[in-house]
Enzyme design. Structure first.
Site, short mmCIF file in Angstrom:
data_model
loop_
_atom_site.label_atom_id
_atom_site.label_comp_id
_atom_site.label_asym_id
_atom_site.label_seq_id
_atom_site.Cartn_x
_atom_site.Cartn_y
_atom_site.Cartn_z
N LYS A 30 0.84 -1.21 0.00
CA LYS A 30 0.00 0.00 0.00
C LYS A 30 0.87 1.25 0.00
O LYS A 30 0.43 2.33 0.41
CB LYS A 30 -0.94 0.01 1.22
CG LYS A 30 -1.87 -1.20 1.27
CD LYS A 30 -2.85 -1.19 0.10
CE LYS A 30 -3.69 -2.45 0.09
NZ LYS A 30 -4.46 -2.60 -1.17
N ARG A 31 2.11 1.06 -0.42
CA ARG A 31 3.08 2.16 -0.50
C ARG A 31 3.21 2.86 0.86
O ARG A 31 3.40 4.07 0.98
CB ARG A 31 2.72 3.17 -1.59
CG ARG A 31 2.51 2.55 -2.98
CD ARG A 31 3.70 1.72 -3.44
NE ARG A 31 3.54 1.20 -4.79
CZ ARG A 31 3.29 -0.10 -5.08
NH1 ARG A 31 3.18 -1.00 -4.10
NH2 ARG A 31 3.17 -0.50 -6.32
N LEU A 70 -1.69 9.82 3.74
CA LEU A 70 -2.96 9.31 4.30
C LEU A 70 -3.45 8.11 3.52
O LEU A 70 -3.43 8.13 2.27
CB LEU A 70 -4.01 10.43 4.22
CG LEU A 70 -5.45 10.07 4.64
CD1 LEU A 70 -5.52 9.84 6.15
CD2 LEU A 70 -6.42 11.17 4.23
N LEU A 72 -5.83 6.71 1.65
CA LEU A 72 -7.00 7.30 0.98
C LEU A 72 -8.14 6.30 0.87
O LEU A 72 -9.31 6.70 0.85
CB LEU A 72 -6.59 7.78 -0.41
CG LEU A 72 -5.55 8.92 -0.45
CD1 LEU A 72 -5.03 9.12 -1.86
CD2 LEU A 72 -6.16 10.22 0.09
N GLU A 120 4.66 14.88 5.81
CA GLU A 120 4.42 15.35 7.19
C GLU A 120 5.17 14.46 8.19
O GLU A 120 5.77 14.94 9.15
CB GLU A 120 2.92 15.34 7.48
CG GLU A 120 2.17 16.35 6.61
CD GLU A 120 0.67 16.39 6.87
OE1 GLU A 120 0.02 15.33 6.76
OE2 GLU A 120 0.15 17.47 7.19
N GLU A 140 -2.46 17.04 -1.76
CA GLU A 140 -3.76 17.22 -1.11
C GLU A 140 -4.73 18.00 -1.98
O GLU A 140 -5.90 17.65 -2.10
CB GLU A 140 -3.58 17.93 0.24
CG GLU A 140 -3.16 17.04 1.38
CD GLU A 140 -1.65 16.79 1.44
OE1 GLU A 140 -0.94 17.14 0.47
OE2 GLU A 140 -1.21 16.25 2.45
N ARG A 143 -6.47 16.07 -4.53
CA ARG A 143 -7.36 15.02 -4.02
C ARG A 143 -8.61 15.59 -3.35
O ARG A 143 -9.42 14.86 -2.80
CB ARG A 143 -6.63 14.16 -2.98
CG ARG A 143 -5.34 13.55 -3.46
CD ARG A 143 -5.50 12.18 -4.07
NE ARG A 143 -4.20 11.65 -4.45
CZ ARG A 143 -3.85 11.31 -5.68
NH1 ARG A 143 -4.72 11.40 -6.67
NH2 ARG A 143 -2.64 10.86 -5.95
C1 1HE Z 1 -2.61 3.64 -1.44
C2 1HE Z 1 -2.09 4.94 -1.32
C3 1HE Z 1 -2.70 5.82 -0.38
C4 1HE Z 1 -0.96 3.90 -2.82
N1 1HE Z 1 -3.74 5.33 0.33
N2 1HE Z 1 -3.63 3.23 -0.70
N3 1HE Z 1 -1.46 10.61 -0.99
C5 1HE Z 1 -1.47 10.61 -2.34
O1 1HE Z 1 -2.24 11.30 -2.97
C6 1HE Z 1 -0.53 9.66 -3.00
C7 1HE Z 1 -1.31 8.51 -3.59
N4 1HE Z 1 -0.43 7.48 -4.13
C8 1HE Z 1 0.23 7.61 -5.30
O2 1HE Z 1 0.25 8.67 -5.92
C9 1HE Z 1 0.96 6.41 -5.82
O3 1HE Z 1 0.34 5.25 -5.26
C10 1HE Z 1 2.45 6.38 -5.45
C11 1HE Z 1 3.18 7.46 -6.26
C12 1HE Z 1 2.73 6.57 -3.97
C13 1HE Z 1 3.04 4.99 -5.84
O4 1HE Z 1 2.71 4.71 -7.18
P1 1HE Z 1 2.76 3.21 -7.69
O5 1HE Z 1 2.45 3.22 -9.17
O6 1HE Z 1 4.02 2.56 -7.24
O7 1HE Z 1 1.60 2.41 -6.88
P2 1HE Z 1 0.00 2.36 -7.13
O8 1HE Z 1 -0.27 1.34 -8.21
O9 1HE Z 1 -0.58 3.70 -7.32
O10 1HE Z 1 -0.50 1.80 -5.75
C14 1HE Z 1 -0.15 0.51 -5.29
C15 1HE Z 1 -1.10 0.14 -4.20
O11 1HE Z 1 -0.93 1.02 -3.10
C16 1HE Z 1 -2.55 0.27 -4.61
O12 1HE Z 1 -3.29 -0.69 -3.89
P3 1HE Z 1 -3.86 -2.02 -4.61
O13 1HE Z 1 -4.56 -2.75 -3.50
O14 1HE Z 1 -4.76 -1.56 -5.72
O15 1HE Z 1 -2.64 -2.75 -5.12
C17 1HE Z 1 -2.91 1.65 -4.12
O16 1HE Z 1 -4.30 1.80 -3.89
C18 1HE Z 1 -2.16 1.67 -2.81
N5 1HE Z 1 -1.89 3.04 -2.37
N6 1HE Z 1 -1.07 5.08 -2.18
C19 1HE Z 1 -4.16 4.08 0.17
N7 1HE Z 1 -2.26 7.05 -0.17
C20 1HE Z 1 -3.67 13.85 7.67
S1 1HE Z 1 -4.13 14.49 6.17
C21 1HE Z 1 -2.91 13.92 5.03
C22 1HE Z 1 -3.46 14.08 3.65
C23 1HE Z 1 -2.67 13.32 2.63
O17 1HE Z 1 -1.75 12.59 2.92
S2 1HE Z 1 -3.21 13.54 1.03
C24 1HE Z 1 -2.01 12.69 0.08
C25 1HE Z 1 -2.42 11.26 -0.15
#
Ligand code: 1HE
Length: 266
Positions: A30-31, A70, A72, A120, A140, A143
């Site tokens: 889940k990265r 987070l 998501l 963070e 953020e 999203r």
């Molecule tokens: C996740 C998450 C996540 C991956 N929550 N499951 N953060 C973001 O907006 C970043 C979101 N993530 C990404 O942009 C990409 O996943 C990555 C650049 C980090 C990695 O890319 P990649 O191509 O290696 O992986 P992927 O195919 O996108 O994801 C692999 C799996 O990880 C997949 O799950 P699967 O069950 O389908 O295999 C994704 O759903 C899962 N995954 N990132 C949940 N963030 C206190 S407020 C804080 C507010 C924030 O942090 S907003 C920023 C959120």
């Protein structure tokens, strides 16, 4: 106080020698996204570590990415109320404040994505080491979210308000030497950020624990004070730290010229 490593599921917690511990986010599929359970484990570990004789900590992420922020999917499925999510954020703050103010040096070993809540988390560490794959972003805005884990304070401290706002508005990504120049990391390495972080942790662990406690708590507390109060607090902390009996041998070694001198690196 002892650290019971069996209680952690989303973190891998491991003792190395010289009081150095390694804490690894352990959800690479889940990265290393931060779900509520992971945050509770971080609260637990970082609350216990300062009282368990831990002298320095490497904070790492398993797999190709340090942390995707987070969880998501959990957030989406939980369909939280405003009050629910406020309490979630307060637990993030509990964990990250325990890190920043806990008094134990924390060195973050970064690779791949250090984004959103992952940034963070990293910014609550005292030193950040990045490798060539590391990149930083605050997605953020894209999203439909806002930061909730202290970015408005800590990321702003690192890069300044204008850059932080740009990162949030436009999704701007920083990487490479530019990220170091801006202050997002203090080190960039060709090879493994983990090896460099471990080296730095061992170096910091050689300091007296009370000195490290002051460095890794007082500096942050003083930032929250007026200059007048900070100067007063600094004098009080220095009164305690700089007269600690454990420092006498180090001072004696300087006086008898057996201690290493500070030299330039050329
Ligand atoms: C996740 C998450 C996540 C991956 N929550 N499951 N953060 C973001 O907006 C970043 C979101 N993530 C990404 O942009 C990409 O996943 C990555 C650049 C980090 C990695 O890319 P990649 O191509 O290696 O992986 P992927 O195919 O996108 O994801 C692999 C799996 O990880 C997949 O799950 P699967 O069950 O389908 O295999 C994704 O759903 C899962 N995954 N990132 C949940 N963030 C206190 S407020 C804080 C507010 C924030 O942090 S907003 C920023 C959120």
């Amino acid at each position: 106080m002892q650290i019971d490593i069996t209680r952690y599921k989303n973190l891998a917690v491991e003792a190395h020698d010289e009081g150095v511990w390694v804490v690894t986010l352990n959800r690479s599929t889940k990265r290393n996204a931060l779900d509520a359970d992971t945050i509770e484990e971080l609260v637990d570990f970082f609350s216990t570590a300062p009282r368990a004789g831990v002298r320095a900590i490497v904070l790492a992420g398993s797999g190709d990415h340090f942390c995707a922020g987070l969880d998501l999917i959990e957030h989406h499925q939980a369909d939280r109320s405003p009050a629910d999510f406020m309490h979630i954020c307060l637990r993030w703050h509990e964990a990250f404040n325990k890190m920043e103010y806990g008094g134990v040096p924390i060195i973050a070993a970064l690779q791949g994505a250090v984004v959103g809540g992952g940034l963070e988390l990293a910014s609550a560490a005292h030193i950040r080491v990045m490798d060539k794959t590391t990149y930083f972003a605050l997605p953020e805005g894209q999203r439909g979210l806002f930061t909730g884990g202290g970015a408005t304070i800590r990321v702003t401290d690192l890069v300044g308000k204008a850059r932080m706002i740009d990162m949030m508005l436009t999704g701007r990504v920083y990487q490479g030497q530019e990220a170091v120049d801006l202050g997002l990391a203090q080190y960039i390495v060709e090879g493994s950020s983990f090896e460099k972080a471990l080296e730095l942790a061992h170096k910091a662990a050689q300091n007296l624990p009370l000195s490290n406690f002051a460095i890794c708590s007082a500096v942050s507390h003083m930032q929250n004070m007026s200059a007048l109060d900070a100067a007063y607090a600094e004098a009080v902390v220095a009164g305690v730290v700089n007269t600690q009996p454990e420092a006498r041998a180090r001072l004696a070694a300087f006086a008898d010229k057996s201690a290493a001198r500070v030299r330039a690196n050329y």
